[in-house]
Design a protein around this motif. Structure first.
Motif, short mmCIF file in Angstrom:
data_model
loop_
_atom_site.label_atom_id
_atom_site.label_comp_id
_atom_site.label_asym_id
_atom_site.label_seq_id
_atom_site.Cartn_x
_atom_site.Cartn_y
_atom_site.Cartn_z
N THR A 35 3.35 7.54 0.76
CA THR A 35 2.86 6.21 0.43
C THR A 35 3.66 5.65 -0.74
O THR A 35 4.54 6.31 -1.28
CB THR A 35 1.38 6.26 0.05
N PRO A 65 -3.60 1.18 3.28
CA PRO A 65 -2.76 0.76 4.41
C PRO A 65 -1.73 -0.30 4.07
O PRO A 65 -0.67 -0.36 4.68
CB PRO A 65 -3.78 0.23 5.43
N PRO A 67 0.47 -3.54 4.06
CA PRO A 67 1.64 -3.06 3.30
C PRO A 67 1.78 -3.79 1.97
O PRO A 67 1.25 -4.88 1.78
CB PRO A 67 2.82 -3.39 4.22
N ASN A 154 3.51 2.69 3.63
CA ASN A 154 2.68 1.49 3.50
C ASN A 154 3.38 0.38 2.72
O ASN A 154 2.72 -0.43 2.09
CB ASN A 154 1.34 1.83 2.85
#
Length: 228
Positions: A35, A65, A67, A154
């Protein structure tokens, strides 16, 4: 000037260890893409950003999540802040530190090829970043993009060479001859600047007089600063 920074970074290093422990992705043979937080930790130049995310409680968001697009200042850029700034920000992580961190985060994934075609980007802090291209270099609010397009699961990270201060926060400009050259961080509407701490750990603040455009006399000297 580095004393205040180093004392703050000692706290940040501890926090970073916690943050890094929260971003593991499994065994070496079955790793998912990192991430934003994991990619920043893996870069090696962005430990202060990772620690700031943990200190402000934004790690979960930046691990979410998305982005997101993050313009991440290097640890050297953080070290260039006035002495005592990091300690002052960590004293109230849900205040100005959160504002500053959010000012470096944009909702959506903007690669370098996208950024160069824009003039502004809205941050999650609520204010807009200004994008310019100067001599072939991409500048974001005056900070130079050093490394672009570090991809994460993400979003994406662009590494920059300065900490960007959200409006209405600024660095004071100049100082009088009675004191060694140094700067303070100040925010419009605040009653005083954030502390500046010298190499001996002696700190001072200035009362703000926006009408006179001055950070009024304080500290050794005493001396004043122009606000703009």
């Amino acid at each position: 000037m580095k004393a205040g920074y180093l004392s703050g970074m000692a706290v940040m290093v501890i926090v970073l260890a916690i943050a890094a422990g929260c971003t593991g992705t499994g065994g070496a043979g079955n790793q998912a893409p990192p991430t934003i937080v994991g990619a920043a930790a893996a870069d090696g130049r962005l430990m202060a950003v990772v620690a700031a995310a943990q200190a402000t409680g934004l790690t979960d968001t930046l691990n979410g999540p998305g982005p997101f697009t993050v313009f991440a200042p290097t640890d050297e850029a953080v070290a260039a802040l006035p002495g005592g700034t990091i300690s002052a920000l960590l004293h109230d992580p849900e205040g100005l530190l959160t504002e500053i961190l959010n000012y470096h985060v944009v909702s959506g994934k903007y690669m370098a090829a996208d950024v160069v075609n824009l003039t502004t980007l809205p941050t999650v802090q609520g204010s807009n970043l200004t994008i310019t291209v100067e001599g072939g270099m991409v500048m974001v609010d005056g900070a130079k993009v050093l490394t672009a397009d570090i991809e994460a699961s993400n979003g994406v990270i662009h590494v920059i060479d300065a900490v960007m201060l959200p409006p209405p926060c600024h660095l004071t400009v100049g100082t009088s001859s009675e004191a060694p050259a140094h700067q303070h961080v100040w925010c419009e509407g605040a009653n005083e600047t954030l502390p500046f701490c010298n190499v001996m750990g002696v700190c001072h603040v200035h009362p703000i007089n926006e009408t006179e455009n001055l950070a009024e006399a304080a500290g050794a000297g005493p001396h004043t600063h122009n606000l703009t």
